[in-house]
Enzyme design. Structure first.
Site, mmCIF file in Angstrom:
data_model
loop_
_atom_site.group_PDB
_atom_site.id
_atom_site.type_symbol
_atom_site.label_atom_id
_atom_site.label_comp_id
_atom_site.label_asym_id
_atom_site.label_seq_id
_atom_site.Cartn_x
_atom_site.Cartn_y
_atom_site.Cartn_z
ATOM 1 N N HIS A 1 0.847 -1.192 0.000
ATOM 2 C CA HIS A 1 0.000 0.000 0.000
ATOM 3 C C HIS A 1 0.881 1.240 0.000
ATOM 4 C CE1 HIS A 1 -4.123 -1.630 1.535
ATOM 5 N NE2 HIS A 1 -3.616 -2.381 0.579
ATOM 6 N N TYR B 1 -9.584 5.763 6.665
ATOM 7 C CA TYR B 1 -9.795 6.197 8.045
ATOM 8 C C TYR B 1 -10.851 7.305 8.021
ATOM 9 C CZ TYR B 1 -5.542 3.755 9.558
ATOM 10 O OH TYR B 1 -4.595 2.804 9.846
ATOM 11 N N PRO C 1 -4.982 0.600 18.355
ATOM 12 C CA PRO C 1 -4.666 0.116 17.005
ATOM 13 C C PRO C 1 -4.764 1.167 15.905
ATOM 14 C CG PRO C 1 -6.844 -0.632 17.676
ATOM 15 C CD PRO C 1 -6.234 0.016 18.879
ATOM 16 N N LYS D 1 0.660 0.234 15.056
ATOM 17 C CA LYS D 1 2.027 0.205 15.568
ATOM 18 C C LYS D 1 2.381 -1.028 16.407
ATOM 19 C CE LYS D 1 3.317 3.864 13.612
ATOM 20 N NZ LYS D 1 3.987 3.619 12.359
ATOM 21 N N TYR E 1 3.478 6.975 10.010
ATOM 22 C CA TYR E 1 2.698 5.785 9.650
ATOM 23 C C TYR E 1 3.589 4.720 9.019
ATOM 24 C CZ TYR E 1 -1.522 3.196 8.355
ATOM 25 O OH TYR E 1 -2.507 2.252 8.262
#
Length: 391
Positions: free
Chosen positions: A72, A201, A293, A297, A385
């Site tokens: 991704h 998200y 979550p 991580k 991220y």
């Protein structure tokens, strides 16, 4: 039994550590309380940072990941019916992430350990860590209704928050830092192709939602719910209808529906135990820290811990110096606290609090708008991220 490193727990951290030590010519024994089938079907995280992907490849455990994993190059932030994609490679100099479930990582590492590595003992329950302050720590364990002892030079606890490793650190010698959130995630697995190629998200006034995936044909989706929610209290129709509300956009985007095969509620907490070492006992992964979550991580932090330990012990073996072992806790905690910070930021950015005021809700939207309109803010998110440096 005797070995150089006794590893408690055959999750991804313990298994990867055994692999790294094997490649460095250092012997180890892994003790796992569950059977192999349980470990290989235990559902956990599925997002691998760039650094984790690189470590697995270098360890010889990346072949199936590269064949079956889903690379991704970004995520989508969704708010106020708007859609904004964060392009990871463009913002980080080429870094990305990989969707590859923890269960698959464990299967790959178990196969390698059984083929090439040291002993991996399933259904071997660690009962206690003794003598951590000495140069000969021991792990008492039970297997097949008989107790035995594993004598080690070092013990690494990869056995989670409730394991015996963390409990072996005297209460007065450590500090804990914790935050419990008033909401959790209602998560589902569904036999339907993901509605989008990358994670979404979504921040909505009704609560957060996440669109993820396990494979090209299996979707993983989450809804923010009160912390005490019973997953079975939500019907399949209610779940899909709520997901559609929270993912709503101004364009013609459509959420794919399909049969729901699994429901569960994940609690949300932040936790850190300092230090991550007591004598010759080293804590790794959830035994030392837990993150909500939202930032993806948890697994990646555990990988950083065991890479740091393996490097330190290889340095000790090669030079006789304890310098890196002595720095283990401080080295890991620098990365841990950055991940805690990012996970907290993502959680508070995207989850409306149950008692949030209109002012606080508008601040969330302003923060999201800042990320969508500022390359500097967007870069900060992308760098975090895709992963903080290991070591």
């Amino acid at each position: 039994m005797r070995t150089t490193v006794g590893i408690i727990g055959a999750g991804p951290a313990g298994l990867l550590l055994a692999r790294l030590l094997h490649n460095a010519g250092i012997d180890s024994v892994v003790l796992e309380s569950r059977d192999r089938a349980y470990v290989e079907r235990r559902q956990r995280a599925g997002i691998l940072e760039q650094g984790t992907v690189d470590v697995l490849r270098a360890a010889g455990a990346g072949e199936r990941m590269d064949r079956e994993g889903l690379p991704h190059d970004g995520i989508e932030l969704r708010f106020a019916k708007r859609r904004h994609r964060v392009d990871f490679p463009a913002l980080t100099g080429g870094r990305s992430v990989m969707v590859y479930a923890q269960t698959e990582v464990c299967k790959d590492l178990i196969a390698l350990q059984l083929k090439e590595g040291g002993p991996l003992l399933f259904e071997a329950e660690a009962l206690a860590v003794e003598g951590a302050e000495t140069d000969r720590p021991r792990i008492r364990f039970r297997q097949a209704d008989a107790e035995d002892v594993l004598e080690c030079d070092y013990v690494v606890g990869c056995d989670g928050f409730w394991g015996v490793a963390r409990a072996a650190v005297p209460a007065g010698l450590g500090r804990t830092f914790e935050r419990t959130y008033p909401f959790g995630w209602l998560g589902i697995l569904a036999d339907v192709a993901p509605s989008q190629d990358e994670l979404v998200y979504a921040r909505h006034d009704r609560g957060f939602a996440l669109l993820s995936m396990r494979s090209p044909s299996v979707s993983r989706l989450y809804l923010q719910v009160p912390a005490d929610t019973d997953a079975e209290s939500w019907s399949d129709e209610e779940i899909w209808a709520e997901l559609e509300r929270r993912f709503e956009t101004d364009d013609d985007w459509v959420l794919n529906r399909g049969p729901i095969t699994q429901k569960s509620v994940t609690p949300m907490r932040s936790y850190v135990h300092e230090p991550m070492r007591h004598g010759r006992l080293f804590l790794a992964g959830d035994a030392a820290h837990i993150v909500p979550p939202t930032g993806a991580k948890g697994l990646n932090l555990a990988v950083g811990d065991v890479v740091t330990f393996a490097r330190a012990l290889a340095h000790r073996t090669g030079t006789g110096s304890d310098e890196l072992l002595d720095a283990y806790s401080a080295t890991c905690l620098r990365r841990v606290w950055q991940a805690e910070r990012f996970s907290y930021d993502m959680t508070t950015l995207l989850h409306p609090a149950p008692d949030a005021t209109p002012f606080e809700n508008r601040l969330q939207l302003a923060r999201l708008d800042r990320i969508a309109s500022s390359r500097a803010a967007e870069t900060d998110l992308a760098e975090a991220y895709t992963g903080f440096p290991i070591g």
